[in-house]
Enzyme design. Structure first.
Site, PDB file in Angstrom:
ATOM      1  N   LYS A  24     -10.636  -9.270   6.166  1.00  0.00           N
ATOM      2  CA  LYS A  24      -9.878  -9.537   7.401  1.00  0.00           C
ATOM      3  C   LYS A  24     -10.565  -8.833   8.561  1.00  0.00           C
ATOM      4  O   LYS A  24     -10.512  -7.614   8.678  1.00  0.00           O
ATOM      5  CB  LYS A  24      -8.443  -9.053   7.255  1.00  0.00           C
ATOM      6  N   ASP A  40      -7.675  -4.923   9.075  1.00  0.00           N
ATOM      7  CA  ASP A  40      -7.199  -3.724   8.385  1.00  0.00           C
ATOM      8  C   ASP A  40      -7.135  -3.875   6.873  1.00  0.00           C
ATOM      9  O   ASP A  40      -6.427  -3.126   6.199  1.00  0.00           O
ATOM     10  CB  ASP A  40      -5.819  -3.324   8.924  1.00  0.00           C
ATOM     11  N   THR A  75      -4.530  -9.416  15.917  1.00  0.00           N
ATOM     12  CA  THR A  75      -4.082 -10.647  15.275  1.00  0.00           C
ATOM     13  C   THR A  75      -3.694 -10.357  13.828  1.00  0.00           C
ATOM     14  O   THR A  75      -3.995  -9.304  13.289  1.00  0.00           O
ATOM     15  CB  THR A  75      -5.176 -11.723  15.328  1.00  0.00           C
ATOM     16  N   GLU A  87       0.820  -1.210   0.000  1.00  0.00           N
ATOM     17  CA  GLU A  87       0.000   0.000   0.000  1.00  0.00           C
ATOM     18  C   GLU A  87       0.853   1.260   0.000  1.00  0.00           C
ATOM     19  O   GLU A  87       1.978   1.278   0.518  1.00  0.00           O
ATOM     20  CB  GLU A  87      -0.878   0.029   1.257  1.00  0.00           C
TER      21      GLU A  87
END
Length: 347
Positions: A237, A233, A207, A62
């Protein structure tokens, strides 16, 4: 830091570690948190866009850009949960600050360590406004690379001194306890999520697996709890059962990004959320009462990286914890770049 036009201050991993340790980890987190909070309070001046992501089956790469009109900043960051199998970090990063007036970079820095610090600082800033004021105990579900930073940020800002740790890999919890020895925590290693959450005022889920998971179930969330959801994030997920999201008041960084990447990707696109910046600026209410369940759906936003780089740049003068790298071409005559190339052959 007076410098020639071709030179850019560069903060390496070694420099960053020395800078953090010279300041002290808790003081660094406390001061960094003030920069993060200050920039959230002037949210309206920033260019805001969801991060530019390239997803694959293995992870994501990203770019996270923003500007306040005077300084431009961006971060390159990856997230590859399987990297640990090869002895690599799940997350690595670097970042740049540049002068908007001329486009020249003014700082180039490692951000693997700095991202861990800014993520924890942002979580603690949110909890300062959303958790109960009498909070002392935090459960941390997921005891990987981010866990110690979270613990120390919450201690520095909120006075949290009791930790309840759980990870599916017991060695990770033991690592976290070992690293935090001497920092003044009362630490309990737990055998399940249920045991970790019991008696906690704040629950941090952090996690790494890139999948929809139910790390925290609805029945474990009681009145007054603040949830700091860090691990979800990216699309696909998540960590929380949808039932929690319907019971909690949800606070986010930048809704267009969080609706794609955060826990609220499980909800309808028009589900009501509150921007953290509105709470910090005093335009919205955070915690209303002791029974309210609050959730900070943290995905990380570019302004937080901007704040972190801005803080590091402010701390560098006089430290020597940087190098100057020859990054920019600087010909004697700005229009004679080719001539500069030719003259190099004669040296």
């Amino acid at each position: 830091m007076d410098r020639k036009l071709n030179l850019v201050p560069f903060v390496s991993v070694d420099h960053m570690m020395k800078l953090v340790l010279s300041i002290g980890v808790e003081r660094f987190l406390l001061e960094l948190s003030a920069f993060v909070e200050e920039d959230f309070a002037r949210w309206e001046v920033f260019d805001k866009t969801a991060r530019i992501a390239s997803h694959s089956a293995e992870g994501v790469i990203e770019l996270m850009p923003t500007s306040d009109g005077a300084i431009y900043g961006f971060k390159y960051v990856n997230g590859h949960p399987k990297n640990m199998r090869d002895g690599r970090q799940t997350v690595t990063a670097f970042g740049v600050l540049a002068d908007v007036a001329n486009g020249y970079p003014v700082l180039f820095s490692e951000m693997t360590i700095l991202t861990a610090l800014r993520t924890a600082a942002t979580s603690a800033v949110a909890a300062k406004h959303l958790a109960r004021k009498d909070s002392l105990t935090m459960a941390i579900i997921g005891n990987g690379a981010q866990s110690e930073f979270q613990a120390l940020a919450f201690k520095a800002l909120l006075g949290i001194d009791r930790l309840r740790l759980y990870d599916i890999d017991a060695s990770a919890s033991e690592k976290c306890r070992r690293n935090l020895a001497g920092f003044g925590f009362d630490i309990t290693l737990c055998q399940s999520v249920e045991a970790a959450v019991e008696g906690a005022d704040i629950v941090t889920t952090v996690t790494a697996d890139k999948q929809n998971a139910t790390i925290l179930t609805d029945n474990l969330v009681g009145a007054g709890l603040h949830i700091n959801a860090v691990g979800g994030d990216c699309p696909g997920k998540t960590e929380l059962h949808p039932g929690i999201l319907h019971r909690a008041d949800i606070f986010v960084e930048y809704p267009p990004q969080t609706r794609i990447e955060g826990e609220i990707q499980q909800l309808a696109p028009d589900h009501v959320v509150t921007e953290l910046s509105e709470v910090i600026a005093g335009r919205a209410v955070g915690r209303r009462d002791a029974a309210q369940i609050t959730l900070f759906d943290s995905v990380g936003f570019a302004t937080e990286d901007f704040s972190a780089l801005r803080y590091v740049k402010a701390k560098l003068p006089g430290t020597g914890f940087y190098a100057e790298i020859d990054l920019l071409a600087d010909p004697d005559e700005p229009r004679d770049l080719f001539g500069m190339l030719l003259r190099a052959a004669a040296t």
